[in-house]
Design an enzyme around this catalytic site. Structure first.
Site, mmCIF file in Angstrom:
data_model
loop_
_atom_site.group_PDB
_atom_site.id
_atom_site.type_symbol
_atom_site.label_atom_id
_atom_site.label_comp_id
_atom_site.label_asym_id
_atom_site.label_seq_id
_atom_site.Cartn_x
_atom_site.Cartn_y
_atom_site.Cartn_z
ATOM 1 C CB SER A 57 -1.066 -0.071 1.646
ATOM 2 O OG SER A 57 -1.977 0.758 1.431
ATOM 3 C CG ASP A 208 -4.541 -2.079 0.667
ATOM 4 O OD1 ASP A 208 -3.601 -3.204 0.761
ATOM 5 O OD2 ASP A 208 -4.555 -0.903 0.929
#
Length: 352
Positions: A57, A208
């Site tokens: 991320s 993610d």
């Protein structure tokens, strides 16, 4: 030794070989500016040379920007690239509907909890798909990454990168290495499924990377020469008290889930130290790793909504806190790097 290592101030002092380290960078939206500060200080450190970075991320963004900057201009190039990236993130946020309210600004609070647009988005994200709210799948980070990072140069970076994204279909993490990293890979690693459409790579949708590795430790152990890993945390492992409202409950749930895989890998390292056969190359690799962690006292005081606050004032504060935390780490444990772990991972297997 390469020409870069011979002249780079981060590559060690005269007559003293630098210590190879690798970095593990967690994600957390704009809280990744804390990691920027940590990296900015570590890149100044002549005793250390970065062998590789695992990032997820925001940690993936920091890793890729640093890797590109280092390939372009060594440690100083990496520092400049990181500062440029976060500056552009802040500029883009000037047009964001997520802004602090007047009272929050007056009281010096970083939260967006009182922002009407954030409150609306927070409610809508639980009821409406991002495929309906954002049918075009736009993400302002795409343009910033395409503008600031030369991905061809990144392929040749001396710093090896490992970027994690989670396959929507299988739920497994996929680790992308330098030659595979594109803007899509970085966007996939940071793709929160309630806010963005899944990012397709090679026909496979990804979310993610925090769901499957935040960050992934395995390639740092198996594929690098360094035996010291410096973990830069963003999501607090522990929080005092019990959350009692919906937003805080969801925030804590995300923190727990985003830390779970990392804690599992650290537990495996701790077990390997106790039972590994020195003649077993795989077990020995895990057992010899030395783990360190930069302290991060500031995150426990910040709520979920501030992860969307990209005001320059906030990012600068986090950068400064990151530099302070890195300095504290180096003051307390700089002489331990290359010799012993400074994070007690054995406590993680107590009661398991």
């Amino acid at each position: 030794m390469s020409d870069t290592e011979a002249t780079d101030p981060a590559a060690g002092g005269a007559g003293q070989a630098p210590i190879l380290v690798d970095l593990a960078l967690q994600g957390g939206g704009s809280h990744g500016a804390f990691t920027w500060g940590v990296l900015d200080r570590l890149l100044e450190e002549r005793r250390l040379t970065i062998d590789g970075i695992s990032g997820t991320s925001a940690g993936a963004m920091n890793a890729a920007v640093l890797g590109y900057g280092y390939a372009k201009g060594g440690a100083e190039g990496a520092r400049e690239a990181l500062a440029h990236f976060w500056g552009e993130v802040s500029k883009a946020a000037r047009f964001s509907p997520f802004q602090r309210g007047p009272m929050d600004r007056l009281l010096g609070r970083w939260t967006l909890d009182n922002s009407p647009m954030f409150v609306a988005m927070d409610l809508m994200s639980r009821l409406v798909s991002p495929y309906d709210l954002n049918p075009g799948g736009s993400n302002p980070l795409r343009g910033i990454l395409e503008q600031l990072v030369d991905f061809e140069l990144l392929k040749a970076s001396p710093i090896r990168l490992f970027i994690t994204a989670t396959s929507v279909r299988t739920g497994r993490g996929r680790v992308f290495r330098n030659g595979e990293i594109t803007p899509e890979v970085l966007l996939a690693s940071a793709c929160l499924p309630t806010m963005f459409q899944a990012v397709e790579i090679d026909g496979e949708p990804y979310w993610d990377g925090g769901y499957s590795g935040n960050p992934t430790m395995t390639p740092l152990v198996r594929e690098l020469d360094s035996d010291d890993t410096i973990l830069v945390p963003i999501n607090p492992v522990e929080r005092e008290g019990t959350p009692d409202n919906a937003r805080d409950i969801l925030n804590r749930l995300n923190e727990v889930s985003f830390n779970a895989v990392l804690l599992k890998e650290l537990r495996m390292m701790a077990l390997m130290r106790k039972v590994a056969d020195p003649g077993n190359s795989e077990g020995a690799q895990w057992a010899k790793m030395r783990i360190h962690m930069v302290p991060n006292p500031v995150m426990a005081s910040l709520g979920y909504s501030s992860k969307l606050n990209a005001e320059w004032e906030f990012l600068s504060m986090l950068r400064d806190e990151g530099r302070k935390a890195a300095q504290t780490f180096l003051d307390n444990h700089g002489d331990d790097i290359g010799k012993r772990s400074t994070l007690d991972i054995d406590q993680l297997i107590e009661g398991v």
